[in-house]
Design a protein around this motif. Structure first.
Motif, PDB file in Angstrom:
ATOM      1  N   ALA A   1      26.730  59.533  24.236  1.00  0.00           N
ATOM      2  CA  ALA A   1      27.636  58.718  23.251  1.00  0.00           C
ATOM      3  C   ALA A   1      29.039  58.824  23.657  1.00  0.00           C
ATOM      4  O   ALA A   1      29.819  57.981  23.723  1.00  0.00           O
ATOM      5  CB  ALA A   1      27.340  59.050  21.868  1.00  0.00           C
ATOM      6  N   ARG A   2      29.533  60.112  24.007  1.00  0.00           N
ATOM      7  CA  ARG A   2      30.993  60.342  23.928  1.00  0.00           C
ATOM      8  C   ARG A   2      31.460  59.846  25.632  1.00  0.00           C
ATOM      9  O   ARG A   2      32.520  59.297  25.602  1.00  0.00           O
ATOM     10  CB  ARG A   2      31.009  61.863  23.860  1.00  0.00           C
ATOM     11  N   ASP A   3      30.410  59.897  26.435  1.00  0.00           N
ATOM     12  CA  ASP A   3      30.711  59.536  27.721  1.00  0.00           C
ATOM     13  C   ASP A   3      31.027  57.880  27.744  1.00  0.00           C
ATOM     14  O   ASP A   3      31.788  57.279  28.482  1.00  0.00           O
ATOM     15  CB  ASP A   3      29.588  59.580  28.813  1.00  0.00           C
ATOM     16  N   ALA A   4      30.049  57.163  27.043  1.00  0.00           N
ATOM     17  CA  ALA A   4      30.245  55.642  26.831  1.00  0.00           C
ATOM     18  C   ALA A   4      31.363  55.210  26.017  1.00  0.00           C
ATOM     19  O   ALA A   4      31.963  54.444  26.432  1.00  0.00           O
ATOM     20  CB  ALA A   4      28.922  55.131  26.037  1.00  0.00           C
ATOM     21  N   ALA A   5      31.706  56.087  25.146  1.00  0.00           N
ATOM     22  CA  ALA A   5      32.909  55.792  24.400  1.00  0.00           C
ATOM     23  C   ALA A   5      34.079  55.955  25.242  1.00  0.00           C
ATOM     24  O   ALA A   5      35.226  55.458  25.049  1.00  0.00           O
ATOM     25  CB  ALA A   5      32.924  56.649  23.119  1.00  0.00           C
ATOM     26  N   ALA A   6      34.157  57.236  25.944  1.00  0.00           N
ATOM     27  CA  ALA A   6      35.464  57.399  26.884  1.00  0.00           C
ATOM     28  C   ALA A   6      35.431  56.435  28.026  1.00  0.00           C
ATOM     29  O   ALA A   6      36.685  56.181  28.359  1.00  0.00           O
ATOM     30  CB  ALA A   6      35.280  58.589  27.594  1.00  0.00           C
ATOM     31  N   ALA A   7      34.358  55.824  28.077  1.00  0.00           N
ATOM     32  CA  ALA A   7      34.531  54.462  29.361  1.00  0.00           C
ATOM     33  C   ALA A   7      34.964  53.492  28.869  1.00  0.00           C
ATOM     34  O   ALA A   7      35.276  52.464  29.700  1.00  0.00           O
ATOM     35  CB  ALA A   7      33.079  54.464  29.976  1.00  0.00           C
ATOM     36  N   ALA A   8      34.688  53.144  27.558  1.00  0.00           N
ATOM     37  CA  ALA A   8      35.076  51.913  27.018  1.00  0.00           C
ATOM     38  C   ALA A   8      35.910  52.096  25.651  1.00  0.00           C
ATOM     39  O   ALA A   8      35.291  51.829  24.539  1.00  0.00           O
ATOM     40  CB  ALA A   8      33.904  51.031  26.743  1.00  0.00           C
TER      41      ALA A   8
END
Length: 316
Positions: A237-244
């Motif tokens: 979830a954190r990776d996805a949020a950081a990417a977008a």
């Protein structure tokens, strides 16, 4: 890590806030005691004896104090915790965990900052706060914790030597806790069974019958949060949020996980920053999620007041 929630909303036990599953049935090494060392109402807990503490929490709420010898704030807070627990005369037990000596427990509770205080009610974690807090705040939190415990059916006590006492034995000295309303009882039974959808329906019905039922409103917010975070992977979830950074669903997902983990300010900050960065016609889902989380934490929590003021300033 930001402070965990110093306001425990009655009817909220945040299941999944910490992962204790690997410690429930952990075998004790031969050189360690199989049960906690008890001194009055204070228990010294190790990785090996934690299963006994989980079992004890089904009878009486257990406050877990995660500390270390080198931690100055821990030395300020621990005497306060011990004093307040002692004054409550067996209605709470204090379990002390040296994080340096017990790395599995430190990891299970995600103790990134100490002192960290978490409660256990019926084997489930309830995040309380991190950092040294004033004595009156400790008293207020523990009063609310006892309400949470009562609503989960945990109303026992222990005597000064640490032995269990039948909860009914004290009825002459203390008033009996009121029974839960039927719909609340149904919701708790559903939560215990992991059926969050059924719990949500029960709380919705309770609110339909009494729109001013704040416990039902908080309970509904809790189970909706639990539904959203169930099975979620924090790192993904954190990776996805950081990417977008402006992708609403991705940011909402991380905010939910932060809230479930007790990181209230992190959740609020993320959503408020997102709200301010979005065009006005895309803000509604973020505002609605903020309002839901405000209700979960409780309007008396000062962080809710601060976040509400920030939200108002962003809206106008």
């Amino acid at each position: 890590m930001s402070d965990q929630n110093p306001h425990v909303n009655p009817s909220t036990v945040l299941r999944g806030a910490v992962d204790l599953s690997s410690l429930r049935n952990r075998p004790a090494p031969a050189e360690q005691a199989a049960t906690p060392a008890v001194s009055g109402l204070v228990i010294e807990v190790t990785d090996a004896t934690f299963g006994e503490v989980l079992q004890l929490s089904r009878t009486v709420p257990v406050v877990v104090d995660l500390w270390a010898e080198w931690c100055g704030p821990c030395k300020q807070l621990s005497p306060i915790l011990e004093k307040v627990v002692t004054e409550l005369a067996g209605r709470l037990v204090l379990a002390k965990v040296d994080v340096d000596a017990n790395p599995q427990l430190a990891q299970g509770f995600r103790a990134q900052s100490i002192p960290m205080v978490v409660a256990l009610v019926a084997g489930q974690p309830v995040p309380l706060f991190t950092g040294a807090v004033p004595e009156q705040q400790v008293r207020d939190v523990f009063d609310q914790l006892l309400q949470v415990a009562a609503q989960n059916g945990v109303t026992g006590t222990v005597d000064a030597a640490g032995g269990d006492t039948d909860a009914d034995a004290d009825t002459a000295e203390a008033p009996a806790e009121p029974e839960l309303p039927p719909l609340h009882a149904e919701a708790f039974a559903a939560i215990e069974a992991g059926d969050y959808g059924r719990a949500a329906v029960a709380y919705e019905q309770a609110l339909a019958e009494n729109p001013r039922d704040e416990d039902a409103r908080a309970g509904l917010a809790q189970v909706r949060l639990l539904q959203r975070v169930q099975g979620a992977d924090l790192h993904e979830a954190r990776d996805a949020a950081a990417a977008a950074p402006l992708q609403v669903d991705a940011q909402l997902a991380v905010a939910d996980l932060d809230m479930a983990g007790g990181h209230v300010e992190d959740a609020f900050d993320r959503l408020l920053e997102l709200f301010g960065a979005l065009p006005s016609d895309e803000r509604t889902p973020v505002r609605e999620r903020l309002l839901e989380l405000f209700g979960l934490v409780g309007d008396t929590d000062p962080r809710v007041g601060s976040a509400r003021r920030r939200l108002t300033s962003l809206m106008f």
